[in-house]
Enzyme design. Structure first.
Site, mmCIF file in Angstrom:
data_model
loop_
_atom_site.group_PDB
_atom_site.id
_atom_site.type_symbol
_atom_site.label_atom_id
_atom_site.label_comp_id
_atom_site.label_asym_id
_atom_site.label_seq_id
_atom_site.Cartn_x
_atom_site.Cartn_y
_atom_site.Cartn_z
ATOM 1 N N TYR A 31 28.353 47.264 8.600
ATOM 2 C CA TYR A 31 29.302 48.131 9.295
ATOM 3 C C TYR A 31 30.191 47.305 10.203
ATOM 4 O O TYR A 31 29.916 46.126 10.467
ATOM 5 C CB TYR A 31 28.564 49.226 10.086
ATOM 6 C CG TYR A 31 27.918 48.758 11.373
ATOM 7 C CD1 TYR A 31 26.786 47.960 11.362
ATOM 8 C CD2 TYR A 31 28.471 49.104 12.608
ATOM 9 C CE1 TYR A 31 26.211 47.533 12.543
ATOM 10 C CE2 TYR A 31 27.897 48.680 13.797
ATOM 11 C CZ TYR A 31 26.766 47.885 13.749
ATOM 12 O OH TYR A 31 26.209 47.442 14.919
ATOM 13 N N ARG A 50 34.534 39.159 9.270
ATOM 14 C CA ARG A 50 33.086 39.258 9.506
ATOM 15 C C ARG A 50 32.422 40.148 8.447
ATOM 16 O O ARG A 50 31.315 39.860 7.987
ATOM 17 C CB ARG A 50 32.851 39.799 10.917
ATOM 18 C CG ARG A 50 31.397 39.866 11.302
ATOM 19 C CD ARG A 50 31.213 40.082 12.771
ATOM 20 N NE ARG A 50 31.679 41.404 13.197
ATOM 21 C CZ ARG A 50 31.802 41.776 14.465
ATOM 22 N NH1 ARG A 50 31.493 40.932 15.429
ATOM 23 N NH2 ARG A 50 32.212 42.979 14.778
ATOM 24 N N ARG A 99 15.422 54.201 -6.410
ATOM 25 C CA ARG A 99 14.841 53.331 -5.379
ATOM 26 C C ARG A 99 13.982 52.216 -5.975
ATOM 27 O O ARG A 99 12.957 52.476 -6.616
ATOM 28 C CB ARG A 99 13.993 54.165 -4.399
ATOM 29 C CG ARG A 99 13.542 53.352 -3.194
ATOM 30 C CD ARG A 99 12.695 54.172 -2.223
ATOM 31 N NE ARG A 99 12.391 53.398 -1.033
ATOM 32 C CZ ARG A 99 11.483 52.424 -0.978
ATOM 33 N NH1 ARG A 99 10.771 52.116 -2.053
ATOM 34 N NH2 ARG A 99 11.291 51.749 0.138
ATOM 35 N N HIS A 101 13.465 47.745 -4.984
ATOM 36 C CA HIS A 101 13.980 46.738 -4.058
ATOM 37 C C HIS A 101 15.054 45.804 -4.620
ATOM 38 O O HIS A 101 16.061 45.571 -3.971
ATOM 39 C CB HIS A 101 12.822 45.918 -3.469
ATOM 40 C CG HIS A 101 12.022 46.675 -2.457
ATOM 41 N ND1 HIS A 101 11.253 47.777 -2.787
ATOM 42 C CD2 HIS A 101 11.870 46.511 -1.132
ATOM 43 C CE1 HIS A 101 10.671 48.250 -1.702
ATOM 44 N NE2 HIS A 101 11.019 47.500 -0.675
ATOM 45 N N LYS A 148 26.328 41.888 10.134
ATOM 46 C CA LYS A 148 26.344 43.137 10.897
ATOM 47 C C LYS A 148 25.797 44.248 9.989
ATOM 48 O O LYS A 148 26.540 45.108 9.507
ATOM 49 C CB LYS A 148 27.778 43.419 11.366
ATOM 50 C CG LYS A 148 27.854 44.395 12.523
ATOM 51 C CD LYS A 148 29.222 44.322 13.161
ATOM 52 C CE LYS A 148 29.509 45.460 14.102
ATOM 53 N NZ LYS A 148 28.624 45.600 15.247
ATOM 54 N N GLU A 180 21.662 37.521 23.013
ATOM 55 C CA GLU A 180 22.775 38.476 23.053
ATOM 56 C C GLU A 180 22.189 39.840 23.384
ATOM 57 O O GLU A 180 20.975 40.013 23.445
ATOM 58 C CB GLU A 180 23.517 38.522 21.710
ATOM 59 C CG GLU A 180 22.674 39.033 20.554
ATOM 60 C CD GLU A 180 23.449 39.200 19.247
ATOM 61 O OE1 GLU A 180 24.679 39.271 19.274
ATOM 62 O OE2 GLU A 180 22.774 39.262 18.198
HETATM 63 N N1 PMP Z 1 26.128 41.462 19.178
HETATM 64 C C1 PMP Z 1 25.696 42.611 18.642
HETATM 65 C C2 PMP Z 1 24.261 42.702 18.235
HETATM 66 C C3 PMP Z 1 26.556 43.700 18.474
HETATM 67 O O1 PMP Z 1 26.128 44.842 17.903
HETATM 68 C C4 PMP Z 1 27.893 43.583 18.913
HETATM 69 C C5 PMP Z 1 28.835 44.743 18.771
HETATM 70 N N2 PMP Z 1 29.386 44.780 17.512
HETATM 71 C C6 PMP Z 1 28.312 42.366 19.466
HETATM 72 C C7 PMP Z 1 27.405 41.323 19.590
HETATM 73 C C8 PMP Z 1 29.740 42.175 19.938
HETATM 74 O O2 PMP Z 1 30.595 42.072 18.841
HETATM 75 P P1 PMP Z 1 32.131 42.483 18.968
HETATM 76 O O3 PMP Z 1 32.672 41.742 20.115
HETATM 77 O O4 PMP Z 1 32.721 42.071 17.686
HETATM 78 O O5 PMP Z 1 32.151 43.960 19.178
#
Ligand code: PMP
Length: 281
Positions: A31, A50, A99, A101, A148, A180
């Protein structure tokens, strides 16, 4: 609201997700969230880059989603959001198959969903002004946080833990290093140097992180992409998170202890001002 689903624009409420969609069954999906400022989509190419990175690593049949940028612009205008703040949500799954894997053979058509919604930035603005409280939590996520994917269970649990502790964000700690947040990147200021975790498979390469590092470079603010150790965090004069919706938000207390003097610091304020210059027309 009008959304985009599998190649068609249609009312969002008419969209049906099939139960054998691998996004639904396995979180076999990616996403993106893109911020729309009145009159301006913020860095859509970086978000698509990304998404393409994730698609390559997941071996999705579609590896270039740049065709979605005009779709997003179309959605903004179809929903009459041109002069408002809005958020764009993009969700791509491997598609539908019984379904099992392994990847289905032949490759199913990816499921594609894009929607836009009005965004009220006022609560985020307040947080940016006052700063937020954050907690640290063990990083129980997998080792491909650079993609992501929608597999966000650990992020959901950690953010809930933050909420239950009166905090707005949880910072993941892996092997003694602050990596993070659950939906943001993390930065600390040590001796006037803005420090953030280096890009790796353990963090998401945030578009806001990249933008803030660029701002620092242009403003002669020193930066370091290096590990932020838990046992040195008390030496930081400022802490902050960065993200598409959070932008640059100072952390004024970590695990209940004040950061610096417990108020947003000068570096965060300077970065916020420079970021606002970039996002306003
Ligand atoms: N790390 C994570 C785990 C996130 O979910 C996000 C938000 N997308 C970010 C960092 C920051 O990414 P961005 O600056 O692209 O929103």
């Amino acid at each position: 609201m009008i959304a985009y689903f599998d190649g068609r624009f249609m009312p969002k409420d008419d969209i049906c997700i099939r139960p054998d969609d691998r996004g639904f069954l396995f979180s076999d999906s990616l996403y993106e969230v893109i911020r729309y400022y009145p009159g301006r989509l913020f860095r859509p190419e970086a978000h698509i880059r990304r998404l393409n990175h994730g698609a390559r690593h997941l071996a999705l049949s579609c590896k270039d989603f740049s065709f979605l940028i005009p779709v997003v612009r179309d959605l903004i205008s179809q929903n009459h959001l041109e002069s408002q703040d809005a958020l764009v949500y993009i969700h791509v799954t491997r598609g539908c198959a019984p379904r099992n894997h392994p990847f289905p053979v032949p490759d199913p058509e990816p499921t594609l969903y894009v929607c836009v919604s009005p965004f009220d930035p006022s609560a985020r603005e307040r947080s940016r002004h006052t700063g937020i409280h954050a907690i640290t939590v063990p990083d129980i996520r997998w080792s491909r946080c650079d993609m992501k994917t929608t597999g966000l269970t650990a992020n959901v649990l950690a953010n809930q833990q933050a909420a239950e502790n009166g905090a707005a964000e949880a910072i993941f700690v892996r092997d003694g290093v602050l990596m993070e947040g659950t939906h943001s990147n993390f930065m600390a200021v040590f001796d006037n140097i803005v420090t953030t975790a280096p890009l790796s498979n353990y963090i998401l390469g945030g578009i806001t992180r990249e933008t803030v590092l660029e701002i620092c470079q242009k403003s002669d603010i020193l930066t370091s992409e290096s590990p932020i150790y838990e046992n040195r965090i008390h030496l930081a004069s400022e802490l902050m998170i960065t993200g598409t919706t959070t932008e640059v938000t100072p952390i004024v207390a970590l695990n209940g202890r004040p950061v610096g003097n417990g108020k947003p610091g000068p570096t965060a304020r300077a970065l916020q001002a420079a970021y606002a210059d970039l996002t306003s027309l």
